[in-house]
Design a protein around this motif. Structure first.
Motif, short mmCIF file in Angstrom:
data_model
loop_
_atom_site.label_atom_id
_atom_site.label_comp_id
_atom_site.label_asym_id
_atom_site.label_seq_id
_atom_site.Cartn_x
_atom_site.Cartn_y
_atom_site.Cartn_z
N THR A 374 0.80 -1.22 0.00
CA THR A 374 0.00 0.00 0.00
C THR A 374 0.83 1.27 0.00
N ARG A 376 2.64 4.39 -1.40
CA ARG A 376 2.46 5.17 -2.63
C ARG A 376 3.32 6.42 -2.64
N PRO A 390 -5.05 4.81 -6.02
CA PRO A 390 -4.81 4.09 -4.77
C PRO A 390 -4.62 2.59 -4.93
N ALA A 391 -5.33 1.96 -5.88
CA ALA A 391 -5.29 0.51 -5.97
C ALA A 391 -4.17 -0.01 -6.86
N ALA A 394 -0.83 -1.32 -5.18
CA ALA A 394 -1.08 -2.53 -4.39
C ALA A 394 -1.28 -3.74 -5.30
N ALA A 463 -0.94 -1.25 7.05
CA ALA A 463 -1.15 -1.13 5.61
C ALA A 463 -1.99 0.11 5.27
N PHE A 464 -2.74 0.61 6.26
CA PHE A 464 -3.65 1.73 6.01
C PHE A 464 -3.41 2.92 6.92
N ARG A 467 -1.81 7.20 7.01
CA ARG A 467 -1.96 7.31 5.56
C ARG A 467 -0.77 8.03 4.93
#
Length: 521
Positions: A374, A376, A390-391, A394, A463-464, A467
């Motif tokens: 995750t 970025r 965002p995806a 990952a 992972a989140f 941020r």
């Protein structure tokens, strides 16, 4: 015959059994154990003239009787030289035999000398949190000293407060930096020595480490396992379920741990026995030096060459990294592959492949996959921007991870059933008992399960959250995840410190590094 001395001996099995039975701790172990009995054996080569007397508690059914005490007796003098009960009967590594791990690395002069060199750059006030962090890393030496004195009842509990402190510090650094409350407004750490001195000292430390490995080191079962597995790969044989009797559970690691030894076995060979194992020495030296180089590259990428030199120097001066190298273990390979993933963290495909390789060595780095998937941000500290949707990162990381894992696993799965591979690796690791953790030393199954679940939850949570992150935040979170997992395992040992050492060093030092240090190089 128990009533006649063996050839070359002066005492009988009956005599030494009586001598051993009079030892106080043996009497205590046998108290309340009805039917316990002694069995004398000749211990080692006959020329050494030693006896081993084992005391057993009978068990019902076909299960083997339990050895509850073990005593060594010198045949010449009739005196007891060693007496062990409890966990130290089955676990010889808990007996504090000198040099069992790393030989000369345990010399107090070597250990204390390296500890001084580790702290030397920071012997300049005022005291800050990084000074405490480095002192805590060295404080594991006190716990290890107790282990060396066979005091596992003290060595094990004293390691956990240190692990908990480092876990808290890593999380604190990550969340503080993510919120922007970094020590940017504080003066950077001013080193007590110039960076040129560190560079020269690093060269001498590398020479010392390599020389010590070649002249006064040993190869523990971990390094022997790598050589055996690599030899089987070179012969086209399967790794799992085929290890020899002198290392029957050496096939407990992921396949990448054995692939890494292939070049060294191909170049240096193997006699087929637990001999000097030059391939294990070559591999351990290579893993150690490559980790040192990658620390320099990561530090340079984050904050410039000065931080890279400092991180490489600290790896070379830390006593536990020497312990790993001089034991010719494979633990530096874990550090090496985690650093590879950190070096390419801004590129989803390489980082996915790198963390798959790291995870298929000793499995713990698999917990870093959600964190890295995750990410970025940019590749340097302070780069926070998102480059794709965002995806996308990952998904790319996950695809690369799956592809690399398949490449590493398929050869083993073709030659052995998946069930066997799983049982020999993760199954054995999960079920093994050990007195070297709180969970093995004491009966705390419910609490251990809670700690394990907390470690898994942390690996998923980071992972989140937070941020906003850069390489330093990722390093701090990664260190916290590895430490959290180590807190829950049944078998923990000091060699595992190097798994998270590079991440912790980067996390606690990069925010305080001197931005203009290179100009004064």
């Amino acid at each position: 015959s128990l009533d006649r001395p063996p050839p070359g001996f002066t005492r009988t099995g009956i005599e030494v059994s009586r001598t051993a039975g009079r030892v106080a701790k043996v009497r205590a172990a046998r108290a309340g154990v009805p039917g316990s009995y002694a069995r004398p054996y000749v211990k080692g080569p006959p020329a050494r003239r030693r006896w081993q007397v084992s005391f057993y508690a009978p068990r019902p059914g076909p299960a083997p009787n339990e050895e509850i005490a073990q005593v060594l007796v010198d045949d010449r003098t009739g005196r007891v030289t060693e007496a062990w009960t409890g966990d130290q009967v089955a676990w010889t590594m808990a007996r504090g035999y000198p040099g069992a791990f790393g030989r000369k690395a345990n010399d107090p002069v070597v250990w204390l000398g390296l500890s001084f060199l580790f702290l030397l750059p920071f012997l300049r006030g005022p005291l800050r949190l990084p000074h405490l962090d480095l002192a805590v890393l060295l404080a594991f030496g006190g716990s290890y000293a107790l282990f060396g004195r066979a005091e596992i009842g003290l060595s094990v509990p004293t390691a956990y407060p240190l692990l908990l402190y480092l876990l808290a510090r890593c999380l604190g650094v990550a969340f503080a930096r993510s919120r922007g409350s970094t020590p940017a407004d504080r003066p950077p750490l001013r080193l007590a020595v110039p960076y040129g001195f560190l560079a020269v000292a690093l060269v001498f430390l590398v020479g010392f480490r390599v020389g010590l490995n070649l002249t006064n080191a040993n190869v523990i079962d971990v390094g022997y396992s790598g050589v055996i597995g690599a030899d089987r790969l070179l012969e086209g044989r399967g790794i799992y379920g085929t290890f020899p009797p002198d290392n029957p559970r050496g096939d407990t690691y992921g396949p990448a741990a054995y692939y890494a030894y292939v070049p060294f076995v191909a170049a240096l060979g193997w006699s087929g026995t637990w001999d000097g194992l030059p391939a294990a020495h070559g591999a351990a030296i290579a893993f150690d030096l490559a980790t040192l180089l990658l620390l320099f590259l990561v530090g340079r990428r984050v904050r410039g060459p000065a931080l890279g030199i400092l991180l490489a120097y600290l790896w070379a001066a830390y006593p536990f990294t020497l312990l790993v190298a001089n034991s010719n273990a494979n633990d530096a390979l874990v550090s090496l592959l985690i650093l590879v993933a950190l070096l390419v963290v801004a590129r989803p495909v390489p980082r996915g492949a790198a963390i798959a390789a790291a995870g298929l060595t000793k499995f713990a780095p698999l917990a870093l996959a959600p964190l890295l998937a995750t990410y970025r941000g940019g590749g340097r500290a302070g780069e926070w921007g998102e480059r794709r949707g965002p995806a996308v990162p990952a998904l790319l990381t996950a695809a690369a991870f799956a592809g690399a894992a398949a490449v590493l696993l398929i050869p083993s799965l073709v030659q052995a059933e998946p069930r066997l591979v799983l049982e020999r690796t993760l199954g054995f690791q999960n079920d093994r008992g050990s007195p070297f953790s709180l969970w093995g030393l004491y009966e705390l199954p419910g609490l251990q399960d809670a700690v394990k679940l907390a470690g898994v939850a942390l690996a998923l949570l980071v992972a989140f959250v937070p941020r906003r992150r850069d390489v330093v935040v990722v390093s701090a979170l990664g260190g916290a995840v590895i430490i959290a997992l180590q807190l829950g395992v049944s078998h923990w040992f000091y060699l595992y410190l190097v798994w998270f050492l590079p991440l912790v060093l980067l996390a606690v030092l990069a925010p305080h590094a001197e931005p203009e240090a290179l100009r004064r190089f």
